[in-house]
Design an enzyme around this catalytic site. Structure first.
Site, PDB file in Angstrom:
ATOM      1  N   SER A 197       0.810  -1.262   0.112  1.00 13.42           N
ATOM      2  CA  SER A 197       0.103  -0.029   0.072  1.00 13.42           C
ATOM      3  C   SER A 197       1.062   1.154  -0.093  1.00 13.42           C
ATOM      4  O   SER A 197       2.082   1.501   0.765  1.00 13.42           O
ATOM      5  CB  SER A 197      -1.064  -0.004   1.198  1.00 13.42           C
ATOM      6  OG  SER A 197      -1.762   1.143   1.439  1.00 13.42           O
TER       7      SER A 197
ATOM      8  N   LYS B 200     -13.253  -4.415   1.422  1.00 10.98           N
ATOM      9  CA  LYS B 200     -13.872  -3.173   1.163  1.00 10.98           C
ATOM     10  C   LYS B 200     -15.377  -3.623   1.208  1.00 10.98           C
ATOM     11  O   LYS B 200     -16.199  -2.734   1.440  1.00 10.98           O
ATOM     12  CB  LYS B 200     -13.854  -2.735  -0.071  1.00 10.98           C
ATOM     13  CG  LYS B 200     -12.092  -2.269  -0.178  1.00 10.98           C
ATOM     14  CD  LYS B 200     -11.747  -1.854  -1.323  1.00 10.98           C
ATOM     15  CE  LYS B 200     -12.194  -0.534  -1.911  1.00 10.98           C
ATOM     16  NZ  LYS B 200     -11.313  -0.016  -3.078  1.00 10.98           N
TER      17      LYS B 200
ATOM     18  N   GLY C 189     -15.262  -4.317  -7.941  1.00 11.43           N
ATOM     19  CA  GLY C 189     -15.591  -3.248  -7.051  1.00 11.43           C
ATOM     20  C   GLY C 189     -15.061  -1.843  -7.582  1.00 11.43           C
ATOM     21  O   GLY C 189     -15.816  -1.046  -7.732  1.00 11.43           O
ATOM     22  N   ALA C 190     -13.975  -1.928  -8.271  1.00 11.98           N
ATOM     23  CA  ALA C 190     -13.289  -0.771  -8.876  1.00 11.98           C
ATOM     24  C   ALA C 190     -14.317  -0.361  -9.915  1.00 11.98           C
ATOM     25  O   ALA C 190     -14.746   0.863 -10.123  1.00 11.98           O
ATOM     26  CB  ALA C 190     -12.247  -0.826  -9.499  1.00 11.98           C
TER      27      ALA C 190
ATOM     28  N   GLY D 243      -3.246   5.740 -13.307  1.00 16.52           N
ATOM     29  CA  GLY D 243      -4.084   5.480 -12.221  1.00 16.52           C
ATOM     30  C   GLY D 243      -3.688   6.243 -10.765  1.00 16.52           C
ATOM     31  O   GLY D 243      -4.436   6.148 -10.030  1.00 16.52           O
TER      32      GLY D 243
ATOM     33  N   TYR E 170      -1.582   1.347 -11.625  1.00 15.43           N
ATOM     34  CA  TYR E 170      -0.619   2.256 -11.591  1.00 15.43           C
ATOM     35  C   TYR E 170       0.758   1.545 -11.206  1.00 15.43           C
ATOM     36  O   TYR E 170       1.811   2.508 -10.972  1.00 15.43           O
ATOM     37  CB  TYR E 170      -1.010   3.512 -10.561  1.00 15.43           C
ATOM     38  CG  TYR E 170      -1.016   3.208  -9.055  1.00 15.43           C
ATOM     39  CD1 TYR E 170      -0.024   2.773  -8.316  1.00 15.43           C
ATOM     40  CD2 TYR E 170      -2.403   2.806  -8.561  1.00 15.43           C
ATOM     41  CE1 TYR E 170      -0.148   2.155  -6.926  1.00 15.43           C
ATOM     42  CE2 TYR E 170      -2.828   2.363  -7.296  1.00 15.43           C
ATOM     43  CZ  TYR E 170      -1.865   2.079  -6.568  1.00 15.43           C
ATOM     44  OH  TYR E 170      -1.892   1.491  -5.200  1.00 15.43           O
TER      45      TYR E 170
END
Length: 279
Positions: free
Chosen positions: A20, A71, A137-138, A246, A225
């Site tokens: 992350s 999420k 989900g994105a 991204g 990204y």
């Protein structure tokens, strides 16, 4: 209460979490604005999620970001869920209220549109159809955002047709589902093109959708990204399209949560981008 216990804590929960960039981003903003606070990455197993969320406010946390695989799960554990998070079926931002209630929101869609408006200023979403590849989900967050900004038609293709059909049933008649083998054929006259799949990401299969029908006036963005310049973006740029990577979506989606937790709306600019890329 000591001064230490009054310092707000936030973080990101997921599993795995080592990849992350959120800790670097929030840490940079805290330093840039001279704010007291800490942002902590936490690897949380699915079995521990409920207990961890219950404990975090007692430990001084004011909220957290949520990433894969939690999420969707946090929606069922939150006390208050925003309309957009409910529509998307996932949350990426939690606020722990002083009343003990957990507020769940999803800022992925606003991060997506803010990234395009900043890096493709001439983008006019109402000017023509959008193509979206992927139905996870994105994709749900992106489609909700595209509908909100007035895109007239969304052409959706996914490797699993069933997931795409389910998404269409949730979002309605503006969404038209196409088989994955037609993913390149639905580009004609599209003004917005979005890859929400992991294709092209480091360690994943390459993105190989043919782009012959790509409209050179389209804005093309890839949520991947890593790498920043994916094969899709390189080929779209060669075709004359405006391309947007991204990383900006990651930066913009983080700003609302930071403001809620630490009291300052942070700037997303080249300095921010450089700080995150340097980590």
């Amino acid at each position: 209460m000591t001064e230490l216990t009054r310092i707000p804590l936030a973080g990101v929960i997921g599993s795995p979490i080592a990849h992350s960039r959120s800790p670097a981003l929030h840490g940079y903003w805290l330093k840039r604005y001279g704010l007291k606070g800490h942002y902590i990455p936490m690897d949380v197993a699915q079995a521990d999620l409920r207990d961890v969320l219950a404990a975090m406010p007692r430990m001084g946390f004011v909220g957290c970001n949520v990433t894969i695989p939690h999420k969707e799960s946090v929606i069922g554990l939150a006390d208050i869920v925003t309309d957009r998070a409910a529509l998307i079926g996932a949350a990426n931002t939690l606020i722990f209220g002083k009343d003990g209630k957990i507020h769940a929101d999803n800022t992925d869609g606003t991060g997506f549109t803010a990234n395009l408006r900043q890096n493709a200023p001439a983008w006019q979403p109402q000017s023509g159809p959008a193509v979206v590849w992927g139905a996870g989900g994105a994709a749900r967050a992106v489609i909700a955002a595209l509908i909100e900004v007035g895109v007239p038609e969304i052409r959706l293709a996914n490797r699993s047709r069933a997931r795409a059909d389910a998404l269409r049933s949730d979002f309605g008649a503006k969404v038209h589902v196409h088989d994955w083998v037609q993913a390149g054929n639905i580009l004609e006259d599209a003004m917005t093109v979005v890859n929400t799949t992991s294709l092209g990401m480091v360690g994943k299969p390459e993105f190989r959708v043919p782009l012959d029908a790509l409209n050179p006036k389209a804005v093309v963005t890839d949520l991947v990204y890593a790498p920043l310049r994916t094969r899709l973006l390189v080929e779209a740029e060669a075709a004359g399209c405006r391309t947007v990577d991204g990383l900006g979506m990651l930066l913009h989606q983080a700003a609302p949560g930071f403001e809620r937790w630490f009291g300052v709306r942070p700037e997303v600019d080249e300095e921010t981008r450089a700080a995150v890329l340097a980590t």
